[in-house]
Design a protein around this motif. Structure first.
Motif, PDB file in Angstrom:
ATOM      1  N   TYR A  19       1.785  17.384   0.063  1.00  0.00           N
ATOM      2  CA  TYR A  19       1.488  18.677  -0.608  1.00  0.00           C
ATOM      3  C   TYR A  19       0.634  19.119   0.258  1.00  0.00           C
ATOM      4  O   TYR A  19      -0.454  18.938   0.694  1.00  0.00           O
ATOM      5  N   GLY A  20       0.855  20.537   0.501  1.00  0.00           N
ATOM      6  CA  GLY A  20       0.238  21.719   1.153  1.00  0.00           C
ATOM      7  C   GLY A  20       0.177  21.090   2.615  1.00  0.00           C
ATOM      8  O   GLY A  20      -0.880  21.347   3.313  1.00  0.00           O
ATOM      9  N   GLY A  21       1.088  20.698   3.149  1.00  0.00           N
ATOM     10  CA  GLY A  21       0.932  20.235   4.776  1.00  0.00           C
ATOM     11  C   GLY A  21       0.232  18.870   4.993  1.00  0.00           C
ATOM     12  O   GLY A  21      -0.021  18.813   6.063  1.00  0.00           O
ATOM     13  N   ARG A  22      -0.070  18.278   4.066  1.00  0.00           N
ATOM     14  CA  ARG A  22      -0.620  17.056   4.167  1.00  0.00           C
ATOM     15  C   ARG A  22      -0.488  15.769   3.122  1.00  0.00           C
ATOM     16  O   ARG A  22       0.146  16.305   1.921  1.00  0.00           O
ATOM     17  N   TYR A  23      -0.840  14.794   3.540  1.00  0.00           N
ATOM     18  CA  TYR A  23      -0.623  13.542   2.331  1.00  0.00           C
ATOM     19  C   TYR A  23      -1.785  13.703   1.409  1.00  0.00           C
ATOM     20  O   TYR A  23      -2.906  13.865   1.588  1.00  0.00           O
ATOM     21  N   VAL A  24      -1.310  13.476   0.158  1.00  0.00           N
ATOM     22  CA  VAL A  24      -2.199  13.531  -1.120  1.00  0.00           C
ATOM     23  C   VAL A  24      -2.113  12.267  -1.977  1.00  0.00           C
ATOM     24  O   VAL A  24      -0.896  12.096  -2.156  1.00  0.00           O
ATOM     25  N   TRP A  25      -3.179  11.671  -2.310  1.00  0.00           N
ATOM     26  CA  TRP A  25      -2.948  10.571  -3.117  1.00  0.00           C
ATOM     27  C   TRP A  25      -2.598  10.838  -4.557  1.00  0.00           C
ATOM     28  O   TRP A  25      -3.195  11.549  -4.988  1.00  0.00           O
ATOM     29  N   VAL A  26      -1.512  10.123  -5.205  1.00  0.00           N
ATOM     30  CA  VAL A  26      -1.404  10.364  -6.467  1.00  0.00           C
ATOM     31  C   VAL A  26      -1.651   8.982  -7.346  1.00  0.00           C
ATOM     32  O   VAL A  26      -0.997   8.098  -6.976  1.00  0.00           O
ATOM     33  N   GLY A  27      -2.716   9.007  -8.198  1.00  0.00           N
ATOM     34  CA  GLY A  27      -3.064   7.682  -8.781  1.00  0.00           C
ATOM     35  C   GLY A  27      -1.933   6.935  -9.668  1.00  0.00           C
ATOM     36  O   GLY A  27      -1.042   7.807 -10.347  1.00  0.00           O
ATOM     37  N   GLY A  28      -2.046   5.911  -9.935  1.00  0.00           N
ATOM     38  CA  GLY A  28      -1.147   5.184 -10.940  1.00  0.00           C
ATOM     39  C   GLY A  28      -1.170   5.698 -12.394  1.00  0.00           C
ATOM     40  O   GLY A  28      -2.503   6.239 -12.708  1.00  0.00           O
ATOM     41  N   HIS A  29      -0.249   5.666 -13.175  1.00  0.00           N
ATOM     42  CA  HIS A  29      -0.445   6.065 -14.317  1.00  0.00           C
ATOM     43  C   HIS A  29       0.608   5.205 -15.367  1.00  0.00           C
ATOM     44  O   HIS A  29       1.439   4.631 -14.665  1.00  0.00           O
TER      45      HIS A  29
END
Length: 113
Positions: A66-76
């Motif tokens: 996202y936005g040109g970089r890796y972004v962590w998406v937390g578990g759910h």
């Protein structure tokens, strides 16, 4: 007396023909965006997995682009879908980069009602 019946039948037929000619079925609400990135994603973060919940499936966290970089998406949690198995997103090598396969639900071949 037959004249009004014929007129009504002709109007009904014309209305049905017009409706059939102008009907457009709703578009399928499906989208697919393919993301290929030149660098390998970071290793997964450690997450505390909560205790199981009846009727729910734990979706582990993952790295998203996202936005040109890796972004962590937390578990759910997801509400369970009887007869389906959840498959989390996964990054796979693709050419000279990496491509994400998005999360999905697929039909469980061993499930019987």
């Amino acid at each position: 007396m037959t004249f009004p019946i014929r007129t009504l039948a002709a109007l009904a037929a014309a209305g049905l023909a017009f409706g059939a000619a102008t009907y457009t079925p709703p578009a399928a609400a499906r989208e697919y965006v393919s993301v290929t990135v030149g660098t390998r994603p970071p290793p997964p973060r450690w997450e505390r997995v909560p205790p199981p919940r009846a009727g729910y499936v734990w979706a582990p966290g993952y790295w998203n682009w996202y936005g040109g970089r890796y972004v962590w998406v937390g578990g759910h949690w997801y509400a369970g879908r009887p007869g389906y198995v959840y498959r989390p997103p996964v990054w796979r090598p693709y050419g000279h980069g990496w491509r994400i396969e998005r999360e999905t639900w697929y039909r469980d071949p061993h499930w019987h009602r």
